[in-house]
Scaffold this active site. Sequence first.
Site, PDB file in Angstrom:
ATOM      1  N   CYS A   2     -83.457 -27.165-110.180  1.00 42.53           N
ATOM      2  CA  CYS A   2     -83.208 -25.756-109.892  1.00 42.53           C
ATOM      3  C   CYS A   2     -82.308 -25.711-108.669  1.00 42.53           C
ATOM      4  CB  CYS A   2     -84.511 -24.996-109.631  1.00 42.53           C
ATOM      5  SG  CYS A   2     -84.250 -23.255-109.240  1.00 42.53           S
ATOM      6  N   GLU A 108     -78.904 -22.780-114.805  1.00 39.77           N
ATOM      7  CA  GLU A 108     -78.709 -24.201-115.078  1.00 39.77           C
ATOM      8  C   GLU A 108     -77.342 -24.375-115.739  1.00 39.77           C
ATOM      9  OE1 GLU A 108     -80.466 -26.377-113.853  1.00 39.77           O
ATOM     10  OE2 GLU A 108     -82.594 -25.839-113.860  1.00 39.77           O
TER      11      GLU A 108
END
Length: 235
Positions: A2, A108
């Site tokens: 993340c 992402e």
Amino acid sequence: MCGRFTQYEPRSHYIEVISPDKEFASGIDDIPLDRYNVAPGTRVLLLNQREDKIFLDPVNWGYQPGWAKESKRPPMINARVETVATSRMFRPLFEHGRALVMADGWYEWKKDPSDTKIKQPYFIYHKSHTPLFFAAISRFHPEAEDAPDDDGFVIITAASDEGLLDIHDRRPLVLDRDQALEWLDGDTLPERALEIAEKESIPPSAFDWHPVTKKVGSIRNNGPELIEPINDPLV
């Protein structure tokens, strides 16, 4: 992993969802935070519990203890759930510094299997569009006038599976309301906290995603247009 996320709703929006029974000690308002591109190295509002009260404190996203800095290791922004309770760097934070990061979703980058230099960002969020609470661990001194250099936090990540694996092989550990409050509680033993992290996080099937503009790659860009879906993704 993340590496970017959003935190754009007002403080009250997240607090109303988690609605802790314990006293909330920090200020709550309805002013949007308006952060559509939260990046490592910036200060982020972190939910934490001290004694029986819940606090929101701005803490640097990234952790680099003194010994890591001396060995020229870069600050860490994530900790793997597989080793967070046992590693030299993270075990003290896991035992005494559990916290939560409020979020609306995260980004992402999906790589083109034929050319890894080509990457397409995706925005990932709960299918019901409810706020997310990332499991985090931290070390910081809320009462200090000048924060020590090694104050900071990291977000815990787990392996992806199901459809989310097609986007990235890691994901932030997202907890629902009950598990989030138990995670924060200082009376929760490390063994129970590890059980929550390993077995009770929200599964990948609860999330949805769509491709977004590559502008999210620059921390100079911030605005709601970053989370809007695009029609011509590279991957």
